[in-house]
Scaffold this motif. Structure first.
Motif, mmCIF file in Angstrom:
data_model
loop_
_atom_site.group_PDB
_atom_site.id
_atom_site.type_symbol
_atom_site.label_atom_id
_atom_site.label_comp_id
_atom_site.label_asym_id
_atom_site.label_seq_id
_atom_site.Cartn_x
_atom_site.Cartn_y
_atom_site.Cartn_z
ATOM 1 N N VAL A 282 0.862 -1.181 0.000
ATOM 2 C CA VAL A 282 0.000 0.000 0.000
ATOM 3 C C VAL A 282 0.899 1.231 0.000
ATOM 4 C CG1 VAL A 282 -1.910 -1.124 1.212
ATOM 5 C CG2 VAL A 282 -0.157 0.060 2.527
ATOM 6 N N LYS A 283 0.346 2.337 -0.440
ATOM 7 C CA LYS A 283 1.117 3.574 -0.511
ATOM 8 C C LYS A 283 1.657 3.938 0.871
ATOM 9 C CE LYS A 283 0.840 8.400 -1.964
ATOM 10 N NZ LYS A 283 -0.035 9.494 -2.447
ATOM 11 N N GLY A 284 2.942 4.273 0.928
ATOM 12 C CA GLY A 284 3.564 4.669 2.177
ATOM 13 C C GLY A 284 4.201 3.531 2.944
ATOM 14 N N LEU A 285 3.837 2.291 2.644
ATOM 15 C CA LEU A 285 4.407 1.134 3.332
ATOM 16 C C LEU A 285 5.186 0.218 2.389
ATOM 17 C CD1 LEU A 285 1.512 0.108 5.768
ATOM 18 C CD2 LEU A 285 3.657 1.269 6.328
ATOM 19 N N ALA A 486 -7.276 -2.107 -14.665
ATOM 20 C CA ALA A 486 -6.026 -1.860 -13.950
ATOM 21 C C ALA A 486 -5.209 -0.805 -14.692
ATOM 22 C CB ALA A 486 -5.229 -3.162 -13.848
ATOM 23 N N PRO A 487 -4.464 0.047 -13.959
ATOM 24 C CA PRO A 487 -4.353 0.146 -12.501
ATOM 25 C C PRO A 487 -5.261 1.212 -11.909
ATOM 26 C CG PRO A 487 -2.644 1.456 -13.491
ATOM 27 C CD PRO A 487 -3.489 0.941 -14.631
ATOM 28 N N LEU A 488 -6.337 1.553 -12.618
ATOM 29 C CA LEU A 488 -7.228 2.632 -12.169
ATOM 30 C C LEU A 488 -8.040 2.242 -10.943
ATOM 31 C CD1 LEU A 488 -8.668 3.734 -15.651
ATOM 32 C CD2 LEU A 488 -6.589 4.552 -14.499
ATOM 33 N N VAL A 489 -8.253 0.942 -10.734
ATOM 34 C CA VAL A 489 -9.139 0.486 -9.666
ATOM 35 C C VAL A 489 -8.368 -0.314 -8.635
ATOM 36 C CG1 VAL A 489 -11.034 0.383 -11.310
ATOM 37 C CG2 VAL A 489 -9.825 -1.706 -10.723
ATOM 38 N N SER A 490 -8.819 -0.267 -7.392
ATOM 39 C CA SER A 490 -8.263 -1.123 -6.343
ATOM 40 C C SER A 490 -9.174 -2.316 -6.092
ATOM 41 C CB SER A 490 -8.072 -0.333 -5.050
ATOM 42 O OG SER A 490 -9.306 0.165 -4.568
ATOM 43 N N ASP A 491 -10.483 -2.146 -6.312
ATOM 44 C CA ASP A 491 -11.442 -3.238 -6.184
ATOM 45 C C ASP A 491 -12.754 -2.783 -6.796
ATOM 46 O OD1 ASP A 491 -12.438 -5.747 -5.485
ATOM 47 O OD2 ASP A 491 -11.617 -5.654 -3.467
ATOM 48 N N LEU A 513 -4.441 7.292 -9.723
ATOM 49 C CA LEU A 513 -5.183 8.305 -10.477
ATOM 50 C C LEU A 513 -4.574 9.688 -10.291
ATOM 51 C CD1 LEU A 513 -8.856 7.155 -9.794
ATOM 52 C CD2 LEU A 513 -7.527 6.842 -11.883
ATOM 53 N N THR A 514 -4.163 9.986 -9.058
ATOM 54 C CA THR A 514 -3.525 11.279 -8.792
ATOM 55 C C THR A 514 -2.211 11.389 -9.548
ATOM 56 O OG1 THR A 514 -4.529 11.343 -6.585
ATOM 57 C CG2 THR A 514 -2.635 12.790 -6.986
ATOM 58 N N ARG A 515 -1.442 10.294 -9.551
ATOM 59 C CA ARG A 515 -0.164 10.279 -10.254
ATOM 60 C C ARG A 515 -0.364 10.488 -11.754
ATOM 61 N NH1 ARG A 515 1.957 6.593 -7.291
ATOM 62 N NH2 ARG A 515 0.988 4.849 -8.377
ATOM 63 N N GLU A 516 -1.485 9.970 -12.284
ATOM 64 C CA GLU A 516 -1.768 10.095 -13.716
ATOM 65 C C GLU A 516 -2.444 11.419 -14.082
ATOM 66 O OE1 GLU A 516 -0.889 8.076 -16.139
ATOM 67 O OE2 GLU A 516 0.168 6.761 -14.735
ATOM 68 N N GLY A 517 -2.713 12.263 -13.081
ATOM 69 C CA GLY A 517 -3.241 13.590 -13.367
ATOM 70 C C GLY A 517 -4.756 13.698 -13.421
ATOM 71 N N PHE A 518 -5.488 12.664 -12.975
ATOM 72 C CA PHE A 518 -6.951 12.756 -12.945
ATOM 73 C C PHE A 518 -7.371 13.637 -11.773
ATOM 74 C CE2 PHE A 518 -6.244 8.665 -15.095
ATOM 75 C CZ PHE A 518 -7.061 8.819 -16.202
#
Length: 604
Positions: A282-285, A486-491, A513-518
């Motif tokens: 997960v992000k940050g870990l 993928a990779p837009l969704v987590s579930d 999504l944030t990284r891709e600029g959405f």
């Protein structure tokens, strides 16, 4: 292509019965095994006393405990437990995650016949999830509860439900709790040998809390026989485990059967070394996982598909890590949802480039109630998604429908005796021949050759009918949609029961999504982002051109702004969605999904 590891070839007998059902079993004999988990500990403490068994991060390096050290501490802690009056009727609740002291406590409890009950640490650390923790406490009524850090878990320790329960902590932090070091002092008046001799294969070693995507939590009675037999089954199928001690760097949580029974016991049974990864995918870990792998790599790699996707990206970016990761690797093993084929292919290609051969890439199938492995793809697989054939000693009953999609039931020495203090659910879990009713469905890769193995095809309880009467196999459709999006969704949740179209309620991968600029803008619980909606529409349209039939056509989507809530029961301790909870809690969003003029809804 050359393979690193050897394997047991598939050889099954398929018995077709008059009622249309089939019994499938391996023709290979099950190798004899030990009777108790403590037998493994004695074996390796005698033959390899200085070999590292358990390790966790400590400062810039590792705290490492050898087999001889662990055995001594297990016997001391076991004596301390008995001196406090603990026995088979007084379970120990473990509320914190993986750690060396947690491992020692669990093995000590098993050594003297006291059940251990590990639960997801989120139950204690997330205020809103305390209701789930109270449910477990009310069910098992522990006499002792363990946490690694009394200050960190202070709010949970103050719960009225724990009144009268002895609290043990590795870091007491000045609180009025028992220090784990006090248990390590043992008790000279207790005969640990006598207690160990009284443990039998039928002794309950742990109670694992489980809940599926649609059911309520239950306590699975996990005996020493289940754990010991399952490791013999795994090593029969993967004989390289017995040829050299495996090494594993692993984050998978011990409150779940995959991390806590499958992986932990695999190291113990085969004299291996388990390095506890305190990172997560997960992000940050995940950065911590990469750091840990920079210090230590293994001969085995276990993960969930999301974790493998993140790991593949990290390996592409670091030449040194990539070389160290693959140089001694025997096995890549995924669990949970099917591994995306591009990730599978990426690992194969990378392994070939680094060392000219591919580790065994595989998966298995099972449940908490089956210890867990009941079927395994022991041979190299042509692609992702195959779960193989029954492990040695297990009989699988297959009940096919007109399309040869088979309901799966299981019998064998690695199957649970029942649920804790719940005779009604126990009785309902087995059919009149004693087979455990899994609720899962499988299909043969080749109906004329069962040795090719089977593919998981969803849970029967998740299937639903459209208004037209067409059946939708939601679990398999979900896997396809996760791969497509993928990779837009987590579930996501597949919808459409008693409606005229299939839709999906999407939990987004916000970091990606944030990284891709959405730019995500919330609109009453859903995200309305024209750019994101356009991308989803493009992918759904592309898929629609490739398929035929209303049973697989997804024509609606909505992106949910709130992640799944564990306190509200939308997510289980395993990280799986509880579909019924999601649909019930978000009923208004479900209705919006089937509204044509809602600006947050994507339609074809």
């Amino acid at each position: 292509m050359k393979r690193t590891a050897d394997f047991q070839t598939h050889s099954v007998d398929l018995e077709k019965r008059a009622d249309g059902s089939m019994l499938m079993r391996s023709t290979h004999a099950l190798t004899p095994t030990v009777e108790r988990t403590g037998d493994w500990l004695h074996q390796w403490a005698e033959t390899a006393p200085d070999r590292i068994f358990l390790a966790e991060r400590s400062g810039a390096g590792w705290r490492e405990e050898s087999y001889a050290d662990v055995l001594g501490k297990v016997r001391a802690v076991g004596a301390a437990l008995l001196a406090r009056g603990l026995d088979a009727s007084t379970p120990i609740l473990v509320m914190s995650g993986n750690g060396v002291d947690h491992g020692i406590l669990a093995l000590a409890a098993q050594y003297v016949g006291v059940p251990i009950v590990p639960v997801a640490e989120q139950y204690a650390l997330v205020h809103g999830a305390h209701g789930r923790l109270r449910e477990v406490i009310g069910l098992v009524r522990p006499k002792m509860a363990y946490v690694v850090d009394a200050e960190q878990f202070g709010e949970a320790l103050a719960l009225e439900a724990l009144e009268g329960v002895e609290i043990v902590a590795s870091r007491p932090g000045g609180r009025n709790v028992t220090a784990f070091d006090d248990l390590l002092k043992g008790d000279g008046g207790i005969d640990a040998d006598e207690a160990f001799a009284g443990v039998t294969p039928d002794t309950v070693g742990k109670i694992l809390m489980t809940s599926g995507s649609t059911s309520s939590p239950k306590g699975v009675l996990t005996t020493h026989r289940m754990m010991c037999v399952n490791q013999a089954q795994l090593a029969d199928g993967l004989p390289f485990l017995r040829k050299r001690p495996p090494v594993l760097v692993d984050w998978l949580p011990w409150n779940h059967v995959f991390g806590g029974s499958h992986n932990f016991n695999m190291m113990l049974a085969n004299g291996g070394s388990l390095y506890i990864d305190d990172g997560k995918p997960v992000k940050g870990l995940f950065e911590r996982t990469v750091e840990n792998l920079g210090l230590k790599t293994g001969t085995l790699c276990f993960n969930v598909p999301l974790g493998f996707g993140m790991l593949l990206k990290a390996l592409k970016e670091d030449d040194g890590l990539r070389r160290r990761f693959f140089e001694d690797l025997d096995l890549v093993f995924y669990a949970g949802a099917s591994l995306p084929q591009d990730v599978w292919s990426g690992f194969e290609q990378m392994a070939l480039e680094v060392k000219g051969e591919i580790p065994l890439m595989t998966s298995s199938w099972g449940l908490t109630e089956t210890a867990p492995a009941a079927m395994m793809q022991q041979e190299p697989a042509p692609r992702s998604g195959i779960v193989g054939v029954p492990v040695n000693g297990v009989t699988v009953k297959l009940i096919p429908d007109e399309d040869m999609r088979c309901e799966v039931r299981v019998k064998g020495p690695s199957v649970m005796p029942g649920y804790f203090n719940d005779p009604e659910k126990t009785e309902a879990a087995f059919d009149d021949e004693g087979f455990f009713i899994t609720g899962d469905a499988m299909v043969f890769l080749d109906k004329d050759d069962p040795n090719k193995g089977m593919r998981f095809d969803g849970r029967i309880s998740e299937d639903f009918k459209l208004q037209s009467g067409t059946w939708v196999r939601a679990a398999q459709l979900k896997l396809d949609m996760l791969s497509r999006l993928a990779p837009l969704v987590s579930d996501l949740v597949v919808t459409g029961a008693d409606r005229n179209q299939i839709g999906v309620m999407i939990f987004p991968n916000v970091a990606e999504l944030t990284r891709e600029g959405f730019e995500l803008t919330e609109a009453d619980g859903a995200y309305a982002c024209k750019l994101l909606q356009g991308e989803i529409h493009r992918r759904l349209s592309e898929r629609a051109r490739e398929i035929s039939g209303s049973s697989t056509l997804v024509s609606r989507a909505i992106v949910l702004a709130e992640p799944p809530s564990m306190p509200e029961g939308e997510m289980t301790a395993k990280g799986n969605l509880n579909i019924r909870k999601v649909l019930a809690r978000r009923a208004a969003l479900l209705e919006r999904l089937y509204t044509d003029d809602d600006p947050a809804v994507v339609t074809l």
